[in-house]
Design a protein around this motif. Structure first.
Motif, PDB file in Angstrom:
ATOM      1  N   ALA A   1       0.852  -1.190   0.000  1.00  0.00           N
ATOM      2  CA  ALA A   1       0.000   0.000   0.000  1.00  0.00           C
ATOM      3  C   ALA A   1       0.885   1.237   0.000  1.00  0.00           C
ATOM      4  O   ALA A   1       1.967   1.241   0.611  1.00  0.00           O
ATOM      5  N   SER A   2       0.440   2.272  -0.693  1.00  0.00           N
ATOM      6  CA  SER A   2       1.204   3.513  -0.742  1.00  0.00           C
ATOM      7  C   SER A   2       0.270   4.697  -0.939  1.00  0.00           C
ATOM      8  O   SER A   2      -0.829   4.561  -1.491  1.00  0.00           O
ATOM      9  N   TYR A   3       0.740   5.858  -0.474  1.00  0.00           N
ATOM     10  CA  TYR A   3      -0.003   7.116  -0.633  1.00  0.00           C
ATOM     11  C   TYR A   3       1.005   8.206  -0.975  1.00  0.00           C
ATOM     12  O   TYR A   3       1.998   8.391  -0.260  1.00  0.00           O
ATOM     13  N   ASP A   4       0.747   8.911  -2.069  1.00  0.00           N
ATOM     14  CA  ASP A   4       1.711   9.888  -2.577  1.00  0.00           C
ATOM     15  C   ASP A   4       0.992  11.194  -2.862  1.00  0.00           C
ATOM     16  O   ASP A   4      -0.093  11.204  -3.459  1.00  0.00           O
ATOM     17  N   VAL A   5       1.590  12.302  -2.428  1.00  0.00           N
ATOM     18  CA  VAL A   5       1.049  13.635  -2.693  1.00  0.00           C
ATOM     19  C   VAL A   5       2.140  14.466  -3.370  1.00  0.00           C
ATOM     20  O   VAL A   5       3.212  14.686  -2.783  1.00  0.00           O
ATOM     21  N   ALA A   6       1.880  14.895  -4.590  1.00  0.00           N
ATOM     22  CA  ALA A   6       2.820  15.733  -5.342  1.00  0.00           C
ATOM     23  C   ALA A   6       2.144  17.067  -5.642  1.00  0.00           C
ATOM     24  O   ALA A   6       1.041  17.100  -6.204  1.00  0.00           O
ATOM     25  N   SER A   7       2.791  18.160  -5.269  1.00  0.00           N
ATOM     26  CA  SER A   7       2.200  19.482  -5.459  1.00  0.00           C
ATOM     27  C   SER A   7       3.226  20.436  -6.064  1.00  0.00           C
ATOM     28  O   SER A   7       4.430  20.283  -5.871  1.00  0.00           O
TER      29      SER A   7
END
Length: 222
Positions: free
Chosen positions: A106-112
């Protein structure tokens, strides 16, 4: 070893745990565009069970026109390179359950990103001239989940893989002041999901003088 050379470590102990941590900082020789990165992971081994937890953070500061001596009006409110931030958390667990090899990820990625596109000025305000930077920003959030099971039934090897991903994005862009001194903002949002299921079977299908014939069967659904 050089900083870009990959190293493969062999862990020979049945029980092992480690917490590697790394942090880096870099920047341009002429200033601006500073970049920082940090990551940490937790690795635990217990016989055939393995668990890994990873967290990472990267930030690249924006580079303005004024940082490179570009002489244009309001050069401090224009960016040559946007500010970029990437944060990620991922986990992996694998072990054998009743003779079935299993793995879960499982993974969670936030790119801004954020950039400046000039300066908006409103001269119609009764309280005086109003100035505000024109801001353009975006954010993309990605969630992933995957599971894999592999087992042996008599002479047949079976496997199941399940994968799901959800991506949501949002962006805003300042356009300028309207007649009521409010900032006009263009907003967009989008999202999509992908799911995948795969089943496989592999085993002897027939016996010939030259040897057994291996039969493979795969089924996929998306």
């Amino acid at each position: 070893f050089s900083e870009n050379q990959r190293v493969l470590n062999f862990v020979l102990r049945e029980h092992y745990s480690g917490v590697p941590v790394r942090a880096t900082e870099s920047g341009a020789t002429e200033g601006g565009g500073q970049a920082i990165a940090a990551d940490a992971s937790l690795v635990r081994l217990n016989d055939e069970a393995r668990a890994t937890l990873l967290a990472s953070y990267k930030d690249n500061a924006w580079l303005r026109d004024s940082d490179r001596g570009i002489e244009v009006p309001d050069s401090s409110y224009y960016t040559l390179l946007p500010d970029k931030t990437d944060t990620k958390v991922a986990a992996t667990v694998s072990r054998s359950i009743l003779g079935v090899s299993s793995s879960f990820e499982a993974s969670y990625d936030v790119a801004s990103t954020r950039s400046l596109q000039g300066l908006a000025t409103d001269t119609s305000s009764v309280t005086g001239e109003i100035e505000r930077p024109l801001d353009v920003s975006s954010a993309v959030r990605t969630s992933r989940v995957a599971m894999q099971l592999t087992g042996l039934l008599h002479d047949v090897v079976w496997g199941t893989t399940v994968y799901y991903m959800h991506v949501a994005s949002r962006s805003t862009s300042d356009l300028g002041f309207d007649s009521t001194n409010d900032m006009l903002i263009n907003r967009t949002e989008s999202a999509f999901s992908i799911g995948n299921l795969q089943l496989s079977l592999s085993g002897p299908g027939a016996s010939l003088p030259a040897g057994p014939v291996i039969a493979n069967f795969k089924f996929g659904l998306q």
